[in-house]
Design an enzyme around this catalytic site. Structure first.
Site, short mmCIF file in Angstrom:
data_model
loop_
_atom_site.label_atom_id
_atom_site.label_comp_id
_atom_site.label_asym_id
_atom_site.label_seq_id
_atom_site.Cartn_x
_atom_site.Cartn_y
_atom_site.Cartn_z
CG LEU A 105 -2.15 -0.82 1.27
CD1 LEU A 105 -2.76 -0.80 2.66
CD2 LEU A 105 -3.15 -0.28 0.26
CG ASP A 106 -0.07 4.87 -2.09
OD1 ASP A 106 -0.42 5.50 -1.08
OD2 ASP A 106 -0.78 4.74 -3.09
CE LYS A 107 6.25 8.45 4.23
NZ LYS A 107 7.55 9.14 4.07
CB SER A 109 -2.91 4.00 0.70
OG SER A 109 -2.99 4.68 -0.54
#
Length: 263
Positions: A105-107, A109
């Site tokens: 999950l990107d930073k 999110s």
């Protein structure tokens, strides 16, 4: 192995799959076992970093499979490279044994991410051709229209490809649910940007049959029932890295009750 208590040498050899505890006792009596180069007494305990040899052969303990669900906070990076990223998921969780995230999950999110030490299950979940769904709740900066929902569901051109058809449902004027079966880099954000929308908040609420049911920043072991169902869903999944099709011809499916988030 419990780091503080250690385990008896005969249990260690048994759990490593080398022999039974009774046979291990015989080997110890015969002075065929060494711990860090020294012959142990019966009942000697093994601790992390100890080296156990039988007849000169190194015996390594089998790693117990670990499967955990974690509610990742915003700001945590899904990487195992603890030297490069300060706010990485491994240091944040500080799990006692080696684990790694399944996907990312990107930073910016938050939400559900699974972690494990089982490489096979990682490959099965990540291959987009296996059609294993991941569900997200997304808030955007503009009203969600029927046109937006239809276009998101039927594929958006990003990163020189067209995203696979997916399930999309409007929740409120500014929120929608989406289920993806592929994992392109920042896929949902890029899809929204292509339609002139900006993601304000993005939370993953389901991976396969695992629902997000944890406070932010907390983790738990998967239950036996969850793990059994997940492995059943993964039966027959392709573990090899095959090229992704540019577009899916499968019809968009409606949300069913079993796929909805439990409130």
């Amino acid at each position: 192995m419990e780091e503080n208590k250690g385990i008896r040498i005969n249990k260690y050899l048994s759990e490593a799959g080398f022999c039974s505890r009774r046979k291990a006792d015989e080997l110890i009596e015969q002075k065929r076992v060494t711990i860090n180069g020294k012959i142990p007494e019966m009942g000697t305990k093994i601790f992390p970093n100890d080296e156990v040899h039988v007849d000169g052969k190194l015996i390594e303990a089998k790693e117990k499979p670990v499967y955990i669900a974690f509610n990742k906070p915003v700001g945590i990076v899904c990487t195992t490279d603890t030297k490069v990223e300060k706010d990485n998921i491994i240091d944040y969780i500080n799990y006692p044994t080696r684990i790694f995230p399944i996907g990312r999950l990107d930073k910016a999110s938050e939400g559900l991410i699974l972690l494990t030490n089982d490489g096979d299950i990682v490959n099965k979940i990540l291959r987009s051709r296996n059609n294993h769904g991941k569900e997200y709740l997304v808030k955007v900066n503009r009203p969600v229209t029927d046109d937006f929902v239809n276009r998101m569901a039927n594929g958006i051109k990003i990163l020189d490809t067209i995203t696979k058809k997916c399930e999309v449902e409007k929740v409120t004027d500014y929120d929608f649910r989406i289920v993806l079966t592929q994992g392109l880099n920042r896929q949902i954000r890029r899809m929204c940007e292509a339609l002139g929308y900006e993601v304000v908040k993005l939370k993953r609420i389901r991976v396969l049959n695992i629902q997000l049911d944890l406070p932010v920043g907390k983790y738990r072991d998967l239950t036996a029932s969850e793990l059994s169902t997940m492995k059943e869903l993964l039966k027959g999944s392709n573990k090899t890295n095959e090229p992704q099709a540019k577009a899916s011809k499968k019809p968009t499916r409606k949300f069913s009750g079993k796929n909805r988030r439990k409130n």
